[in-house]
Design an enzyme around this catalytic site. Structure first.
Site, PDB file in Angstrom:
ATOM      1  CE  LYS A 195      -3.595   2.345   2.658  1.00 23.12           C
ATOM      2  NZ  LYS A 195      -4.606   2.188   3.711  1.00 23.12           N
ATOM      3  CE  LYS A 248      -6.039   1.960  -0.457  1.00 24.23           C
ATOM      4  NZ  LYS A 248      -6.472   2.054   0.893  1.00 24.23           N
TER       5      LYS A 248
HETATM    6  C1  PBG Z   1      -7.561   3.020   5.681  1.00 22.70           C
HETATM    7  C2  PBG Z   1      -7.836   3.008   4.218  1.00 22.70           C
HETATM    8  C3  PBG Z   1      -7.654   4.025   3.265  1.00 22.70           C
HETATM    9  C4  PBG Z   1      -8.176   3.518   2.059  1.00 22.70           C
HETATM   10  C5  PBG Z   1      -8.609   2.221   2.312  1.00 22.70           C
HETATM   11  N1  PBG Z   1      -8.365   1.923   3.628  1.00 22.70           N
HETATM   12  C6  PBG Z   1      -7.174   5.423   3.407  1.00 22.70           C
HETATM   13  C7  PBG Z   1      -5.766   5.735   3.686  1.00 22.70           C
HETATM   14  O1  PBG Z   1      -4.915   4.852   3.840  1.00 22.70           O
HETATM   15  O2  PBG Z   1      -5.499   6.915   3.792  1.00 22.70           O
HETATM   16  C8  PBG Z   1      -8.258   4.260   0.758  1.00 22.70           C
HETATM   17  C9  PBG Z   1      -9.317   3.799  -0.172  1.00 22.70           C
HETATM   18  C10 PBG Z   1      -9.607   4.706  -1.318  1.00 22.70           C
HETATM   19  O3  PBG Z   1      -8.979   5.756  -1.514  1.00 22.70           O
HETATM   20  O4  PBG Z   1     -10.524   4.368  -2.065  1.00 22.70           O
HETATM   21  N2  PBG Z   1      -6.243   3.023   6.049  1.00 22.70           N
END
Ligand code: PBG
Length: 324
Positions: A195, A248
């Site tokens: 991520k 992601k």
């Molecule tokens: C929680 C999380 C996030 C997203 C999914 N789980 C936000 C982040 O990490 O700031 C983002 C999902 C999206 O942008 O569609 N940590």
């Protein structure tokens, strides 16, 4: 053998031939649809930065679940907006927390729908970070204890799959131990293994009301410039017991999806995130692109890169177009 003996256009002569030789097939069963669950009754509020995506109260979820099943979408991922935020995010692991309530209602209305829960602290904490904060630092190992309580509460409510997204070191191992210790060895872990610290999460932070109140997420989420490091992240999660991996965001990271696919045999998910969705919606609303065609092209591209499943806000529309 080459031209004129070889003519690749022969296999493009009709739509039926093109269907026969198509390499990548997209189906509604590939999609995991994100739901944002809020307190209250009768709430169905569109999120300003994500047209077509709603904050839903728990009473809306039975109908929503049945609609998804009728479209052929077989899985949801849940995000909750708590009534109160505090330093540890207490509602995150409360037996009657918003996500725990949502799981029960969905499982009751549509038992066959796979319920994935996002496991993170940022929506629940007053500081908006994905872990315990002390002296301005996100403290890794103490955060693991909280995540353990969260997954056990999700499993107890009936979640099929937990998806830790906070990028804490050791989170998969800690979660596996906690689940197994409470006899939830059948609950799977879909790790947000890779991520990135991405600007494409902008609209989500509106939707989840989760922006960090100070600093940023660069001390835990990955540098967008790194792909070899992604292999190390995925490797560790495999060793810690992840059942499935995720990359992601998706669109600026198709190379990373491809590399993870080549290196690891676990099922692989890709998250087509909020910013990717909102850009398509904005361009479509202006008439600059054809939404239907561009969405199916993007989702096919993510699958062709190597994803087995796609978390996407386009899931319902894409399912309708695929079913037509
Ligand atoms: C929680 C999380 C996030 C997203 C999914 N789980 C936000 C982040 O990490 O700031 C983002 C999902 C999206 O942008 O569609 N940590």
């Amino acid at each position: 053998m080459t031209f004129p003996n070889v003519r690749l256009r022969r296999l493009r002569t009709s739509s039926a031939v093109r269907d026969l030789v198509r390499e990548t097939l997209l189906t509604p069963a590939d999609f995991i649809y994100p739901l944002f669950v809020v307190h209250g009754r009768g709430v169905r509020n569109e999120i300003a930065s994500m047209p077509g995506v709603f904050h839903l109260s728990v009473d809306q979820l039975a109908a929503e679940s049945r609609e998804l099943v009728s479209l052929g979408v077989r899985a949801v991922v849940l995000f909750g907006l708590p009534a109160v935020k505090d330093a540890v995010g207490s509602e995150n692991f409360a037996a009657d927390g918003i996500v725990q309530q949502a799981i029960r209602v969905i499982k009751d209305a549509a038992p066959e729908l796979v319920v994935v829960t996002d496991v993170c602290m940022c929506e629940y904490t007053d500081h908006g970070h994905c872990g315990i904060v002390r002296a301005g630092q996100v403290i890794n190992d103490e955060t693991l204890n909280v995540l353990q309580q969260v997954v056990v509460s999700h499993a107890a409510a009936g979640a099929d799959i937990v998806a830790p997204s906070g990028m804490m070191d050791g989170m998969v191992r800690a979660i596996r131990q906690a689940l197994d210790g409470e006899q939830f060895s059948n609950v799977s872990i879909l790790s947000y293994a890779v991520k990135y610290a991405s600007s494409f999460y902008g609209p989500f932070r509106d939707a989840a009301q989760s922006p960090p109140q100070f600093g940023d997420r660069h001390s835990y989420q990955m540098d967008p410039a790194n792909a070899r490091e992604a292999m190390r992240e995925a490797q560790l999660d495999v060793e810690e017991g992840a059942d499935m991996l995720m990359v992601k965001p998706a669109l600026a990271y198709l190379d990373v999806i491809h590399r993870v696919r080549e290196r690891f045999d676990l099922p692989l998910a890709a998250y087509n995130v909020s910013g990717e969705y909102s850009m398509v919606k904005a361009a479509s609303a202006n008439g600059w692109v054809d939404e239907h065609k561009i969405v199916l092209e993007l989702l096919t591209g993510i699958k062709r890169a190597g994803a087995d499943m796609i978390l996407t806000y386009h899931a319902k529309d894409a399912a309708r177009w695929l079913n037509d």
